[in-house]
Design a protein around this motif. Structure first.
Motif, PDB file in Angstrom:
ATOM      1  N   LYS A   1       1.159  10.017   5.554  1.00 27.00           N
ATOM      2  CA  LYS A   1       1.109  10.171   7.009  1.00 27.00           C
ATOM      3  C   LYS A   1       1.709  11.523   7.374  1.00 27.00           C
TER       4      LYS A   1
ATOM      5  N   ASN B   1       0.619   4.972   1.492  1.00 28.84           N
ATOM      6  CA  ASN B   1      -0.158   5.797   2.421  1.00 28.84           C
ATOM      7  C   ASN B   1       0.552   7.122   2.694  1.00 28.84           C
TER       8      ASN B   1
ATOM      9  N   ASP C   1       0.844  -1.201   0.000  1.00 29.07           N
ATOM     10  CA  ASP C   1       0.000   0.000   0.000  1.00 29.07           C
ATOM     11  C   ASP C   1       0.880   1.252   0.000  1.00 29.07           C
TER      12      ASP C   1
END
Length: 470
Positions: free
Chosen positions: A10, A8, A6
């Motif tokens: 942050k 992502n 994945d």
């Protein structure tokens, strides 16, 4: 097994120290001498920088604003730079008038001092004709092996092997050098040094060689009865002999090295009483005032430079402005720290060390609203001139003892101990326990072991070794 990849996003917060921040921190913790060395190096590498050695009443900033359409988005706003320069406090500093007498006063002339090595060689060459060529070689070699304190530290077997001489010749030349001035020079240990001086003085104490060779430690510890039992010398004679030893020089070469050991302290700031108030000022040597060279200002303002020259000047101007701002920030931080210290330790500046209060880095950091690591860097190697003398800023940060309504610093306790010992009866010196009792009578409750620790820190001997005999 299910493997999944994945991507992502942050969002986190963290402090990243840039190179500029690191440099600002380094400038803050530099001593005044280190800062001036760094500035000298920058002045050599950056032609835009120069010392602000004249008062600036007015400065032509830029003649007319350049055509905005020709400026790129990344171009520096030179108007802001120069206007900032004008508004800065350091730009309005009073000029330091040139005084030709200052360049030619006697304090600026140095004089030459003869070294111990040169003094010994001079004495040796006066007698050189008495010795063989090999003996002269050995004598010169031995003189070169004498340290600054006047001691001769050599491996005699190695020297004989290296120079190809017999031990008898080596001992002969050592004895020759030990007759030189200053008395005691060329000794191989403290006992030999003392014996040489006593011999040259014509000491008449019976058995003094044995007292030095076998009982020097007993003399230091006032074990006179023990010495009397083992040597037959009267205890009174041994006590008087100890007083005579105190007049001897344990480091014969000391007077030749005192000049080179002088350390000069340049105060970074000063604290003075003015109309009943403590006033803090920072000296220019701690935060030298710099400015941008007007020639390069004109070049940027008129746009006469080519692209390469412009990039070079922009780069150097960035560096210069950062240095100027860092120095000014350093000046302000040191001023705030010294001001906080002056406010907190006001009783010390009124009365003296006995009124020095306990103080920690955190307390000053809270007073001026900075981190305590900033205070630690700001006081590193910095000195302040005060009505009570010149002190390192670290001097004012002391641990303390809680004594009823107030606290007393460790320095104040040491001062009281020193005063009591200075007034004691030398025939009946005060023990650590007695000092603790006397301090308690003054309202200072300090343990005996703490007294002993502070006494040792001040290089004061215990009562058994301070006792004097009539």
């Amino acid at each position: 097994m299910n493997v999944k990849v994945d991507l992502n996003l942050k969002q986190t917060q963290k402090l990243v120290m840039t190179m500029a921040m690191k440099q600002a921190i380094e400038i803050l913790q530099l001593t005044s001498i280190e800062l001036n060395d760094m500035i000298d190096k920058e002045l050599l590498e950056n032609p835009i920088l120069e010392f602000n050695d004249s008062s600036v009443e007015s400065m032509e900033v830029v003649r007319e604003e350049r055509d905005k359409t020709e400026e790129s988005k990344d171009q520096i706003d030179w108007d802001d730079y120069f206007q900032h320069m004008q508004s800065n406090e350091y730009r309005n500093a009073p000029a330091t008038a040139y005084d030709p007498d200052e360049d030619f006063n006697f304090e600026k002339f140095s004089y030459y001092e003869t070294t111990l090595n040169e003094y010994l060689n001079l004495q040796f060459h006066i007698h050189a004709s008495k010795f063989s060529e090999l003996e002269n070689l050995v004598g010169e070699y031995l003189i070169d092996c004498i340290d600054d304190n006047g001691y001769l530290f050599i491996d005699e077997a190695y020297v004989c092997d290296t120079l190809g001489v017999d031990p008898e010749i080596l001992e002969k030349m050592i004895a020759v050098i030990q007759d030189f001035d200053p008395a005691g020079v060329g000794a191989r240990d403290i006992k030999e040094c003392l014996l040489i001086q006593l011999r040259q003085e014509g000491c008449e104490v019976p058995g003094y060689e044995a007292l030095i060779t076998d009982h020097l430690t007993d003399l230091a510890e006032n074990q006179f009865r023990k010495i009397s039992q083992e040597t037959g010398i009267l205890a009174e004679t041994a006590a008087a002999f100890k007083e005579r030893i105190k007049t001897l020089e344990p480091k014969p070469g000391r007077k030749f090295t005192k000049g080179s050991e002088v350390k000069y302290v340049v105060p970074d700031g000063s604290i003075e009483w003015v109309d009943g108030e403590l006033v803090v000022s920072i000296k220019d040597i701690s935060a030298p005032r710099l400015k941008i060279n007007s020639f390069y200002q004109d070049m940027l303002a008129t746009g006469r430079e080519n692209d390469d020259t412009k990039k070079y000047i922009e780069k150097k101007l960035d560096s210069a402005m950062f240095l100027i701002r860092s120095i000014e920030q350093r000046r302000e931080t040191i001023r705030r720290v010294i001001t906080a210290i002056a406010h907190y330790q006001e009783d010390f500046f009124k009365e003296g060390v006995e009124d020095l209060k306990p103080l920690t880095l955190r307390e000053i950091a809270d007073m001026i609203d900075v981190h305590e690591s900033t205070v630690s860097r700001a006081i590193r190697g910095k000195y302040v001139q005060t009505p009570k003398g010149t002190f390192a800023l670290k001097f004012f940060f002391k641990r303390g003892f809680s004594q009823g309504a107030g606290d007393v610093s460790s320095e104040a306790i040491k001062h009281h101990i020193q005063m009591l010992i200075g007034k004691e009866d030398k025939q009946k010196p005060l023990s650590d326990q007695k000092i603790a009792e006397l301090l308690k009578g003054q309202g200072l409750d300090v343990a005996r072991r703490t007294i002993a620790k502070y006494r040792e820190a001040m290089n004061i001997l215990p009562s058994s070794k301070r006792k004097a005999f009539r």
